[in-house]
Write a protein that holds these residues in place. Structure first.
Motif, mmCIF file in Angstrom:
data_model
loop_
_atom_site.group_PDB
_atom_site.id
_atom_site.type_symbol
_atom_site.label_atom_id
_atom_site.label_comp_id
_atom_site.label_asym_id
_atom_site.label_seq_id
_atom_site.Cartn_x
_atom_site.Cartn_y
_atom_site.Cartn_z
ATOM 1 N N GLY A 263 -5.180 -45.328 104.749
ATOM 2 C CA GLY A 263 -3.996 -46.078 104.353
ATOM 3 C C GLY A 263 -2.954 -46.255 105.431
ATOM 4 O O GLY A 263 -1.854 -46.741 105.153
ATOM 5 N N THR A 264 -3.261 -45.875 106.685
ATOM 6 C CA THR A 264 -2.291 -46.021 107.771
ATOM 7 C C THR A 264 -2.898 -46.807 108.925
ATOM 8 O O THR A 264 -4.115 -46.900 109.065
ATOM 9 C CB THR A 264 -1.819 -44.647 108.284
ATOM 10 N N LEU A 265 -2.031 -47.357 109.769
ATOM 11 C CA LEU A 265 -2.451 -48.159 110.915
ATOM 12 C C LEU A 265 -2.593 -47.290 112.153
ATOM 13 O O LEU A 265 -1.748 -46.427 112.427
ATOM 14 C CB LEU A 265 -1.424 -49.260 111.198
ATOM 15 N N HIS A 266 -3.666 -47.553 112.916
ATOM 16 C CA HIS A 266 -3.900 -46.875 114.186
ATOM 17 C C HIS A 266 -4.381 -47.920 115.188
ATOM 18 O O HIS A 266 -5.195 -48.774 114.861
ATOM 19 C CB HIS A 266 -4.958 -45.780 114.044
ATOM 20 N N LEU B 159 -8.676 -60.676 104.551
ATOM 21 C CA LEU B 159 -7.589 -60.461 105.503
ATOM 22 C C LEU B 159 -6.616 -59.469 104.888
ATOM 23 O O LEU B 159 -6.047 -59.721 103.826
ATOM 24 C CB LEU B 159 -6.872 -61.777 105.810
ATOM 25 N N GLU B 160 -6.454 -58.327 105.546
ATOM 26 C CA GLU B 160 -5.496 -57.320 105.098
ATOM 27 C C GLU B 160 -4.252 -57.400 105.976
ATOM 28 O O GLU B 160 -4.349 -57.370 107.200
ATOM 29 C CB GLU B 160 -6.098 -55.916 105.184
ATOM 30 N N VAL B 161 -3.098 -57.512 105.344
ATOM 31 C CA VAL B 161 -1.834 -57.613 106.071
ATOM 32 C C VAL B 161 -0.935 -56.466 105.638
ATOM 33 O O VAL B 161 -0.616 -56.327 104.453
ATOM 34 C CB VAL B 161 -1.135 -58.961 105.810
ATOM 35 N N THR B 162 -0.548 -55.643 106.604
ATOM 36 C CA THR B 162 0.344 -54.513 106.350
ATOM 37 C C THR B 162 1.740 -54.865 106.830
ATOM 38 O O THR B 162 1.914 -55.347 107.955
ATOM 39 C CB THR B 162 -0.147 -53.253 107.083
ATOM 40 N N LEU B 163 2.723 -54.636 105.985
ATOM 41 C CA LEU B 163 4.116 -54.873 106.355
ATOM 42 C C LEU B 163 4.670 -53.584 106.954
ATOM 43 O O LEU B 163 4.976 -52.632 106.237
ATOM 44 C CB LEU B 163 4.928 -55.295 105.133
ATOM 45 N N ALA B 164 4.768 -53.553 108.276
ATOM 46 C CA ALA B 164 5.208 -52.348 108.982
ATOM 47 C C ALA B 164 6.633 -52.530 109.482
ATOM 48 O O ALA B 164 6.928 -53.492 110.203
ATOM 49 C CB ALA B 164 4.277 -52.063 110.162
ATOM 50 N N ALA B 165 7.514 -51.619 109.097
ATOM 51 C CA ALA B 165 8.898 -51.671 109.572
ATOM 52 C C ALA B 165 8.945 -51.300 111.048
ATOM 53 O O ALA B 165 8.241 -50.389 111.498
ATOM 54 C CB ALA B 165 9.773 -50.724 108.758
ATOM 55 N N GLY C 42 5.911 -43.463 114.230
ATOM 56 C CA GLY C 42 4.599 -43.734 114.798
ATOM 57 C C GLY C 42 4.446 -45.118 115.383
ATOM 58 O O GLY C 42 3.400 -45.434 115.963
ATOM 59 N N LEU C 43 5.456 -45.977 115.268
ATOM 60 C CA LEU C 43 5.384 -47.327 115.826
ATOM 61 C C LEU C 43 6.192 -47.380 117.118
ATOM 62 O O LEU C 43 7.360 -46.983 117.144
ATOM 63 C CB LEU C 43 5.915 -48.352 114.822
ATOM 64 N N SER C 44 5.566 -47.845 118.176
ATOM 65 C CA SER C 44 6.260 -47.979 119.459
ATOM 66 C C SER C 44 6.036 -49.372 120.025
ATOM 67 O O SER C 44 4.968 -49.965 119.854
ATOM 68 C CB SER C 44 5.776 -46.926 120.458
ATOM 69 N N VAL D 10 2.467 -53.611 120.709
ATOM 70 C CA VAL D 10 2.925 -52.658 119.698
ATOM 71 C C VAL D 10 1.801 -51.671 119.416
ATOM 72 O O VAL D 10 0.668 -52.069 119.127
ATOM 73 C CB VAL D 10 3.349 -53.370 118.398
ATOM 74 N N GLU D 11 2.122 -50.382 119.515
ATOM 75 C CA GLU D 11 1.151 -49.327 119.237
ATOM 76 C C GLU D 11 1.463 -48.670 117.896
ATOM 77 O O GLU D 11 2.629 -48.475 117.544
ATOM 78 C CB GLU D 11 1.164 -48.283 120.357
ATOM 79 N N PHE D 12 0.395 -48.331 117.176
ATOM 80 C CA PHE D 12 0.526 -47.735 115.848
ATOM 81 C C PHE D 12 -0.182 -46.380 115.831
ATOM 82 O O PHE D 12 -1.342 -46.272 116.229
ATOM 83 C CB PHE D 12 -0.098 -48.645 114.783
ATOM 84 N N ASN D 13 0.533 -45.380 115.377
ATOM 85 C CA ASN D 13 -0.036 -44.043 115.234
ATOM 86 C C ASN D 13 0.291 -43.540 113.830
ATOM 87 O O ASN D 13 1.363 -43.009 113.573
ATOM 88 C CB ASN D 13 0.530 -43.103 116.297
#
Length: 367
Positions: free
Chosen positions: A140-143, A172-178, A183-185, A201-204
């Motif tokens: 359930g998280t972005l990496h 198509l899965e679209v995640t709304l990331a603030a 974990g977002l840089s 943009v990196e996702f951890n």
């Protein structure tokens, strides 16, 4: 078919042109990306109610159609609008309307009110759009990483796109990331069009609400058709502004005792530019009507508009710089901003090559 704008559409065009003229041009040509300019431009759009333009009335929006999107897109291209309007106010409503088991309807209020300013993060490091593995979702998280994300420094959220294949079905899965999520840089990149900015943009283990869309031919048109149309309109507006600047210069600049616009080398170049521009605008207007009325040739019309606008915008803005001579290359003169905007926009949605390939495929299939 009547291509004339209605009174309401003309009022939208006039009000948009007047409002967008207030964006300080000296800040756009500053030479480095300033996220504050984009945030102020988005606040202006929100004040005028434009984020609600493509949202259905039942969801709290204005319920306007693709033709109004074209009207506003042209004016934003003309004004070198610096915020992420297409991704937030055109693409996101289309994704929400098409989503399976949509539990993100609460976003409509934030969108229409202007609190949500999103950028589409779709490009992988290998150059593919939302591939199956590069920016993976685990538990359930972005990496992973998305590259060359426009407007990332000014946006409040990212629309992080990933493709999943389930048998014969592509989703198509679209995640709304603030942007301020743990974990977002964000790693700034040097863009060609400095007005819009660019970043990797990196996702951890970044989490956020997610929607899924069935990406068949119908789903692709429903999700991306209006965004592609807006892109065409923005290209047309930028090219038209550059051409108008050049026509004015050709009337005023004198050489050998007469305006340079009287010389065939300039006259013919600008006449060709005008014909290409009008062809692209006509193709875009028809594509807007075809999408709005659900005509059977809507996809073909959109491909034709994309091919015409992409080829035209780069050619016209380049020729306008050439017609100006030395001053056309200077930083203080705005022509380079329109050329760079055109070069940036033609990279979206496959550009002219993708559109030509689809047109050729459809023609061969119908033969």
């Amino acid at each position: 078919m009547n291509f004339a704008f209605t009174d309401e559409q003309q009022m939208l065009r006039d009000s948009a042109r007047k409002a967008l003229a207030g964006i300080p041009r000296e800040r756009l040509r500053a030479g480095e990306h300033d996220p504050c300019v984009a945030r102020e431009a988005w606040a202006l759009a929100a004040e005028l109610g434009w984020p609600a333009l493509a949202v259905a009335e039942k969801d709290g929006g204005l319920g306007m159609g693709p033709v109004e999107i074209v009207v506003l897109g042209e004016e934003m291209g003309r004004a070198l609008y610096p915020a992420s309007f297409r991704d937030t106010a055109v693409l996101l409503p289309a994704l929400l309307a098409r989503a399976e088991a949509n539990d993100m309807a609460y976003l409509y209020e934030e969108l229409c009110g202007g609190a949500l300013h999103a950028s589409f993060a779709q490009l992988e490091q290998d150059g593919d759009w939302f591939s199956d593995s590069a920016c993976a979702t685990r538990e359930g998280t972005l990496h992973g990483r998305k590259v060359l994300v426009e407007h990332a420094q000014a946006a409040t959220h990212l629309l992080v796109a990933n493709r999943r294949t389930h048998g014969a079905k592509t989703v198509l899965e679209v995640t709304l990331a603030a942007m301020n999520a743990p974990g977002l840089s964000c790693i700034p990149r040097q863009p060609l069009d400095v007005i819009c900015g660019l970043a990797d943009v990196e996702f951890n283990a970044v989490s956020g609400p997610r929607l899924s869309v069935h990406l068949d031919a119908e789903g692709e048109m429903a999700c991306f058709g209006t965004a592609r149309l807006f892109n065409c309109a923005e290209l047309n507006g930028a090219a038209e502004a550059a051409l108008q600047m050049t026509l004015g210069y050709a009337r005023e600049r004198r050489q050998f005792g007469q305006p340079i616009g009287s010389f065939q080398a300039i006259k013919h170049k600008l006449a060709d530019a005008f014909v290409m521009l009008e062809n692209a605008k006509s193709a875009t207007y028809y594509a807007g009507i075809a999408l709005q009325d659900g005509l059977p040739d809507a996809r073909f019309a959109l491909d034709a508009a994309q091919a015409a606008s992409c080829e035209m915008a780069v050619r016209v803005t380049s020729d306008c710089i050439q017609a100006h001579g030395g001053i056309g290359f200077t930083w203080e003169y705005d022509l380079h901003l329109y050329f760079k905007r055109a070069r940036r926009l033609v990279a979206w949605f496959g550009g002219a090559r993708f559109a030509h390939q689809r047109i050729a495929h459809d023609l061969m299939a119908a033969a």
